[in-house]
Design an enzyme around this catalytic site. Sequence first.
Site, PDB file in Angstrom:
ATOM      1  N   LYS A 220      -2.646   6.887   1.379  1.00 45.53           N
ATOM      2  CA  LYS A 220      -2.184   7.224   2.655  1.00 45.53           C
ATOM      3  C   LYS A 220      -1.332   8.320   2.635  1.00 45.53           C
ATOM      4  CE  LYS A 220      -2.152   4.638   7.208  1.00 45.53           C
ATOM      5  NZ  LYS A 220      -2.970   5.412   7.605  1.00 45.53           N
TER       6      LYS A 220
ATOM      7  N   GLU B 159     -15.450   6.313   6.518  1.00 43.77           N
ATOM      8  CA  GLU B 159     -15.060   5.331   7.672  1.00 43.77           C
ATOM      9  C   GLU B 159     -15.496   6.330   8.741  1.00 43.77           C
ATOM     10  OE1 GLU B 159     -11.136   5.136   5.914  1.00 43.77           O
ATOM     11  OE2 GLU B 159     -11.290   6.995   5.791  1.00 43.77           O
TER      12      GLU B 159
ATOM     13  N   ARG C 251       0.902  -1.362   0.630  1.00 39.93           N
ATOM     14  CA  ARG C 251      -0.089  -0.135   0.339  1.00 39.93           C
ATOM     15  C   ARG C 251       0.928   1.365   0.235  1.00 39.93           C
ATOM     16  NH1 ARG C 251      -4.666   0.612   4.211  1.00 39.93           N
ATOM     17  NH2 ARG C 251      -2.785   1.211   5.937  1.00 39.93           N
TER      18      ARG C 251
HETATM   19  N1  PXG Z   1      -8.731   4.553   7.771  1.00 37.74           N
HETATM   20  C1  PXG Z   1      -7.950   6.016   8.065  1.00 37.74           C
HETATM   21  C2  PXG Z   1      -8.494   7.420   6.630  1.00 37.74           C
HETATM   22  C3  PXG Z   1      -6.868   5.224   8.489  1.00 37.74           C
HETATM   23  O1  PXG Z   1      -6.083   6.553   8.410  1.00 37.74           O
HETATM   24  C4  PXG Z   1      -7.278   3.543   8.590  1.00 37.74           C
HETATM   25  C5  PXG Z   1      -8.631   3.902   7.681  1.00 37.74           C
HETATM   26  C6  PXG Z   1      -7.038   1.618   9.487  1.00 37.74           C
HETATM   27  O2  PXG Z   1      -6.604   1.287   7.912  1.00 37.74           O
HETATM   28  P1  PXG Z   1      -5.024   0.119   8.809  1.00 37.74           P
HETATM   29  O3  PXG Z   1      -4.479  -0.413   6.835  1.00 37.74           O
HETATM   30  O4  PXG Z   1      -4.908   0.438   9.517  1.00 37.74           O
HETATM   31  O5  PXG Z   1      -6.270  -0.909   8.732  1.00 37.74           O
HETATM   32  C7  PXG Z   1      -6.342   3.959   9.025  1.00 37.74           C
HETATM   33  C8  PXG Z   1      -6.007   3.799   9.117  1.00 37.74           C
HETATM   34  C9  PXG Z   1      -2.511   6.966  14.234  1.00 37.74           C
HETATM   35  C10 PXG Z   1      -2.641   5.496  13.212  1.00 37.74           C
HETATM   36  O6  PXG Z   1      -1.900   6.775  14.319  1.00 37.74           O
HETATM   37  C11 PXG Z   1      -4.002   5.503  11.974  1.00 37.74           C
HETATM   38  C12 PXG Z   1      -3.683   4.607  11.714  1.00 37.74           C
HETATM   39  C13 PXG Z   1      -3.071   3.117  11.200  1.00 37.74           C
HETATM   40  C14 PXG Z   1      -2.094   4.056  11.840  1.00 37.74           C
HETATM   41  C15 PXG Z   1      -2.383   4.582  12.956  1.00 37.74           C
HETATM   42  O7  PXG Z   1      -4.052   7.807  14.679  1.00 37.74           O
HETATM   43  N2  PXG Z   1      -5.153   4.632  10.298  1.00 37.74           N
END
Ligand code: PXG
Length: 290
Positions: free
Chosen positions: A149, A182, A50
Amino acid sequence: MKIFIDGEFYDKANAKISVFDHGLLYGDGVFEGIRFYGGRVFRLKEHIDRLYDSARAICLDVGMDKEAMTKAVLETIRINQLQDGYVRLVVTRGDGDLGLNPMLCPRATVIVIASKITLYPQEKYEKGLDVVTCSTRRIPHGALSPMVKSLNYLNNVLAKIEAQQAGAGEGLMLNEQGYVSECTGDNIFVVKNGVISTPPVSSGALAGVTRAVVFEMAAEAGIPIHEPLMTRYDIYTADECFLTGTAAEIIPAVRLDTRPIGSGEPGPLTRRLIARFRELTASEGESIYT
Ligand code: PXG
């Protein structure tokens, strides 16, 4: 703590990058958040893939291949002698000039931090989170793909502030059309009559790695799972709701806009998925030390 920057390790106090780095000046870059459990990195390949897709989408040459990046992640955890924790992988456009022009940044900056993360207090995993709908909408595909991301998290930060000001644990984000996208850092799922639903990525949701694990767990358990366009109606009338993310893992959501979802307590299917997720994180992943 030792931090990886461009192939070298630095102590935390000396882990610094230029004030001319375009990651800072313009939010020009991409990142990943990755977890490791019991000496194994969970879904490392998916996160690396990703990251490179995010970089590709913004014309960012990472400057090292996926294999070297994978090694950098593992080496950073090893040098910090950690068994359980969180890796923040950041790739910026690099050191450049004042002025947007990315062509003036000769090479990307690559940063790997291995540390710990706690997103929500432990009791929320047992009692469930309160979620409120944010008025800040998810970025539209026509502006910056929400699939990327990127280091531009202002949109989500503003939504998070709204949620905090409302006294809620998380904020629900809708897209421009008003469909559910989301939460500010997590994907959202509902359960209704034994069927799991989550918004499609076309609605502005990130293609979450944890989200994909839920699809696998549902398939394994023979539970139907769909990706319909969803509105808040679908959450207000759901039997259960939960959020997923690398940092959050799987966490029940029990209220939306102060209205109880289902019984107002974490549901049985949510609990089952949390338990199965813990089994997977405890048994799968790329070995760090062997
Ligand atoms: N939506 C958004 C906007 C994200 O930033 C997810 C969904 C979930 O994706 P994953 O691949 O992690 O299942 C994310 C991921 C933080 C932090 O520091 C945020 C995420 C991941 C790790 C740390 O707040 N968000």
